[in-house]
Design an enzyme around this catalytic site. Structure first.
Site, PDB file in Angstrom:
ATOM      1  N   TYR A 152       0.847  -1.189   0.000  1.00 14.87           N
ATOM      2  CA  TYR A 152       0.000   0.000   0.000  1.00 14.87           C
ATOM      3  C   TYR A 152       0.887   1.244   0.000  1.00 14.87           C
ATOM      4  O   TYR A 152       1.796   1.366   0.822  1.00 14.87           O
ATOM      5  CB  TYR A 152      -0.895   0.014   1.243  1.00 14.87           C
ATOM      6  N   GLN A 165     -10.578   0.173   1.524  1.00 14.53           N
ATOM      7  CA  GLN A 165     -11.092  -0.651   0.426  1.00 14.53           C
ATOM      8  C   GLN A 165      -9.953  -1.313  -0.346  1.00 14.53           C
ATOM      9  O   GLN A 165     -10.090  -2.453  -0.822  1.00 14.53           O
ATOM     10  CB  GLN A 165     -11.994   0.179  -0.510  1.00 14.53           C
ATOM     11  N   ASN A 185      -3.015   5.779   6.470  1.00 12.53           N
ATOM     12  CA  ASN A 185      -3.706   6.524   7.524  1.00 12.53           C
ATOM     13  C   ASN A 185      -4.407   5.561   8.485  1.00 12.53           C
ATOM     14  O   ASN A 185      -4.274   4.342   8.361  1.00 12.53           O
ATOM     15  CB  ASN A 185      -4.683   7.534   6.910  1.00 12.53           C
ATOM     16  N   SER A 187       6.855   8.745  13.173  1.00  8.17           N
ATOM     17  CA  SER A 187       8.312   8.630  13.111  1.00  8.17           C
ATOM     18  C   SER A 187       8.966   9.093  14.414  1.00  8.17           C
ATOM     19  O   SER A 187       8.432   9.953  15.109  1.00  8.17           O
ATOM     20  CB  SER A 187       8.806   9.484  11.946  1.00  8.17           C
ATOM     21  N   GLN A 240      13.217  14.704  11.617  1.00  6.55           N
ATOM     22  CA  GLN A 240      12.096  13.811  11.953  1.00  6.55           C
ATOM     23  C   GLN A 240      10.852  14.602  12.310  1.00  6.55           C
ATOM     24  O   GLN A 240       9.741  14.190  12.005  1.00  6.55           O
ATOM     25  CB  GLN A 240      12.462  12.882  13.118  1.00  6.55           C
ATOM     26  N   HIS A 249       8.207  15.387   9.695  1.00  4.16           N
ATOM     27  CA  HIS A 249       7.385  14.315   9.141  1.00  4.16           C
ATOM     28  C   HIS A 249       5.925  14.451   9.525  1.00  4.16           C
ATOM     29  O   HIS A 249       5.032  14.238   8.713  1.00  4.16           O
ATOM     30  CB  HIS A 249       7.868  12.953   9.658  1.00  4.16           C
ATOM     31  N   GLU A 305      12.852   4.195  17.174  1.00  5.10           N
ATOM     32  CA  GLU A 305      12.889   3.764  15.774  1.00  5.10           C
ATOM     33  C   GLU A 305      14.266   4.069  15.160  1.00  5.10           C
ATOM     34  O   GLU A 305      14.931   3.187  14.650  1.00  5.10           O
ATOM     35  CB  GLU A 305      11.782   4.487  14.998  1.00  5.10           C
ATOM     36  N   HIS A 306      14.658   5.329  15.212  1.00 10.44           N
ATOM     37  CA  HIS A 306      15.980   5.753  14.731  1.00 10.44           C
ATOM     38  C   HIS A 306      16.815   6.205  15.921  1.00 10.44           C
ATOM     39  O   HIS A 306      16.356   6.989  16.744  1.00 10.44           O
ATOM     40  CB  HIS A 306      15.878   6.954  13.787  1.00 10.44           C
ATOM     41  N   ASP A 329      17.219   6.942   5.246  1.00 13.97           N
ATOM     42  CA  ASP A 329      15.873   7.063   4.689  1.00 13.97           C
ATOM     43  C   ASP A 329      15.837   6.777   3.205  1.00 13.97           C
ATOM     44  O   ASP A 329      14.848   6.271   2.683  1.00 13.97           O
ATOM     45  CB  ASP A 329      15.358   8.511   4.875  1.00 13.97           C
ATOM     46  N   GLU A 369       2.129 -38.155  27.224  1.00 12.68           N
ATOM     47  CA  GLU A 369       1.161 -37.075  27.006  1.00 12.68           C
ATOM     48  C   GLU A 369      -0.247 -37.619  26.762  1.00 12.68           C
ATOM     49  O   GLU A 369      -1.155 -36.856  26.416  1.00 12.68           O
ATOM     50  CB  GLU A 369       1.610 -36.197  25.834  1.00 12.68           C
ATOM     51  N   HIS A 427      -0.705 -41.360  18.538  1.00 11.39           N
ATOM     52  CA  HIS A 427       0.634 -40.924  18.136  1.00 11.39           C
ATOM     53  C   HIS A 427       1.615 -42.097  18.268  1.00 11.39           C
ATOM     54  O   HIS A 427       2.426 -42.353  17.376  1.00 11.39           O
ATOM     55  CB  HIS A 427       1.109 -39.759  19.014  1.00 11.39           C
TER      56      HIS A 427
END
Lengths: 423, 423
Positions: free
Chosen positions: A121, A184, A207, A230, A252, A255, A320-321, A354, A408, A413
């Site tokens: 996406y 969708q 989003n 971020s 950052q 962003h 993250e960074h 990046d 068991e 088995h």
């Protein structure tokens, strides 16, 4: 920018949006409609949400070629060089099937197989990032995924996808591209429509509706992580240049209003100068408004009593960074237990990763670096165990296996083993 | 057992329990109560659901020693040999950090770090499987996880855990064990209580409440897959012994009323004899009632027109366990795109892998072998990207990186690079 004592502030404020009940209900409805209505439902939602009346969901060959014509040649060469770097780094991650053999005939191992199909996406609007296309498509391609699908909402005016996205997709090796966005699109990727065949895994940011839809279809297909805003944490001492540290924090902050930018330092002097540098540079930024909100709400400078406490603070944060800009930066790497990506030294500002260096920019946010990894080639491969026992191996060990099964309480088995031992 | 034409039956019926709204609400309430009430809430739920009044949530050293005394020595030696095999196989999966270096000074790579802490849920009651303890704990141990926690519901009568579970835990290397079960145990592992510190990842099977709780805490901590009922698919031809094939189908059918057991074969003769063998053997099984329900509701024999069609059917099914019992079994392995574990040839019945051979028995169910792997050492490690650019590297490439940033409209990204290039 706030300056705080690290010891007073054990947890760092971050923004997590898990959606409202209303948003969740909307997403469920959209998914159900697409499962029932297929292409017609996709077109109806595109009209409703994107204001676009689509005749054709697929991007045509003509549109793909046109994108190249509209695209600046210098930028194309940068994209190509970045793609080559990303490919090279990810090829090093490629796993291969392996076996072990035993003299008694036993063969054990793991068969590594690429996923059949993957959907990426790509968000629309101002956040149409060709770098994201490269970072998602190339690892799948390197893994050997045969079918790589891209889906992205079309521009409201033109009804088309941005040339940068179309060019990056083709450079990365994705040829099947659809002009659909939102929940969708996720539904179509997961369950298929007349035009879009379903995929086995969906990756890529989006989003809140896209994120909720990914969470909803998870299990029927695989998904990558649900990305949060971020983040950057910078671990620095007096050897760091305040203007560079400030510039990195802002890179950052621009962003997202929800981005989290943090400096952790044992130096009070650095803390003070970085704070005023941030103010100075903020005033000159085109995305000043966004960056300022992020810095004010989620930004902080933590002053520690020692470098040891600074490292502890970083591990608590699991950013993250992470940038390490200290005198002996490399020697601190071993102490970092949790970080998505570690940028070492003054000449490795975060944007290097990046776009260009090669490692993936899809990274665990919101502290999930405690248990998650950057997007990897292995995210597009799966393993099957291989078990081959010879007659001798089963005769040698069958009795013990049957005993374990009976321990068991699983008699059938045990009998499956013994059926072979009777002759 | 039903005999069907594979061509008439493209999708195979399997059972997926995603919980009722009421169950989901109950789980949410339990999690919230444990977050607020800590140990007291755990004890209250143990009394309510398990009928046990716990003074101490932790398993004591005395209880651990006592478990060994109660445990059969022969079984102990089988568990030890199984644990050694599992350890050996999983050690082969261990990843190490790696870097690449470039003449211009660039260093890129991946740092591999074990998770700090992991919690394993062990179900109680009749399904207390020591093999599950080995299969979950050993990979975490091999990965280097320092803190491995086990939690399991106590026996209603004794208020203790089964000796087999306590012995397997200690043999595998888990020393921190709690007598708590259900959704409350998952909440404690995810968010912590006075006694139980939180962990970073939760693995292990459980009932619907445990499964829903894992889904609920996912994101705050990592989880393994949500396991569905056990499955076996057998790909066989005329060279297979019908009694062995039938025994193997029943070895999965006895697990659960919802287990899915399927034979796929181009041989009508084999199909008929296996069907009658299943009937014959079913009548003699202690867990006959469970196995019969599974075979009747979810069992099937699919007859195909060719071995090629049989392989296609297997790939459509993407089974958890696959046995290949054909003339040239090894030569078919390459055609299998989706299976959790592949058992090759007559002497590799599935229980070999359940207990003893070494590969993990925690495998993707319900068709998720399309995109998931067996539980792995890598599930207990994570990676951090390493990015080190030298001054020369940044000077050589910084301009291109800044250009890419500007192409995406991210000016502050470009300026972070250029701050270093100015001098």
């Amino acid at each position: 920018m706030r300056i705080l004592k690290a010891s007073d502030q054990p947890s760092i404020k971050r923004s997590v949006d898990s959606g409202t009940n209303e948003q969740r209900a909307t997403v469920k409805t959209i998914i159900e409609s697409v499962r029932k209505g297929g292409d017609q439902a996709l077109k109806a939602y595109s009209f409703k949400f994107d204001g676009v009346s689509l005749e054709n969901i697929s991007v045509t060959e003509e549109e793909k070629m046109e994108a190249y014509k509209k695209f600046n040649e210098q930028n194309l060469s940068v994209i190509r060089e970045a793609a080559a770097n990303i490919r090279l780094f990810h090829e090093k991650q490629l796993r291969t099937s392996w076996i072990t053999t035993d003299e008694n005939g036993t063969i054990l191992g793991q068969k590594v197989t690429p996923l059949d199909s993957v959907g990426l996406y790509v968000p629309g609007g101002t956040a149409a990032y060709p770098s994201s296309v490269l970072m998602n498509v190339i690892p799948a391609k390197v893994a050997g995924v045969k079918r790589i699908v891209i889906t992205s909402p079309p521009d409201k005016k033109t009804g088309k996808l941005p040339p940068a996205v179309l060019v990056a997709a083709q450079e990365a090796g994705a040829e099947e591209i659809y002009k659909v966005g939102g929940a969708q699109a996720i539904a179509a990727l997961a369950y298929g429509t007349e035009t879009i065949a379903p995929v086995d895994k969906i990756t890529g940011p989006g989003n809140i509706y896209v994120a909720l839809a990914k969470r909803e279809v998870f299990g029927d297909v695989d998904i990558d992580m649900i990305a949060g805003p971020s983040e950057i944490a910078i671990l620095a001492d007096d050897t760091a240049k305040p203007n560079e540290v400030a510039a990195d924090l802002l890179s950052q902050a621009e962003h997202d209003r929800l981005s989290c930018c943090v400096l952790v330092t044992p130096s009070e002097a650095l803390a003070a100068t970085v704070a005023s540098e941030v103010e100075k540079q903020l005033a000159l930024l085109p995305r000043q408004e966004i960056a300022r909100e992020s810095i004010e709400n989620f930004g902080a400078i933590y002053v520690t009593n020692s470098m040891e406490e600074a490292v502890q603070t970083i591990n608590l944060l699991a950013p993250e960074h992470l940038e390490i800009i200290t005198e002996h930066a490399m020697s601190l790497v071993g102490q970092i237990r949790h970080a998505g990506a570690i940028f070492i030294g003054r000449y490795s500002p975060e944007p290097v990763g990046d776009y260009f260096a090669g490692p993936n920019h899809v990274l665990p946010t919101n502290g999930t670096a405690r248990f998650s990894s950057p997007l990897n080639v292995e995210d597009f491969q799966k393993k099957s165990s291989i078990v081959y026992y010879s007659e001798k191996a089963l005769k040698d060990h069958g009795g013990k296996i049957a005993a374990f099964a009976r321990l068991e309480g699983l008699e059938a088995h045990a009998r499956a083993i013994e059926a072979r031992l009777k002759e």
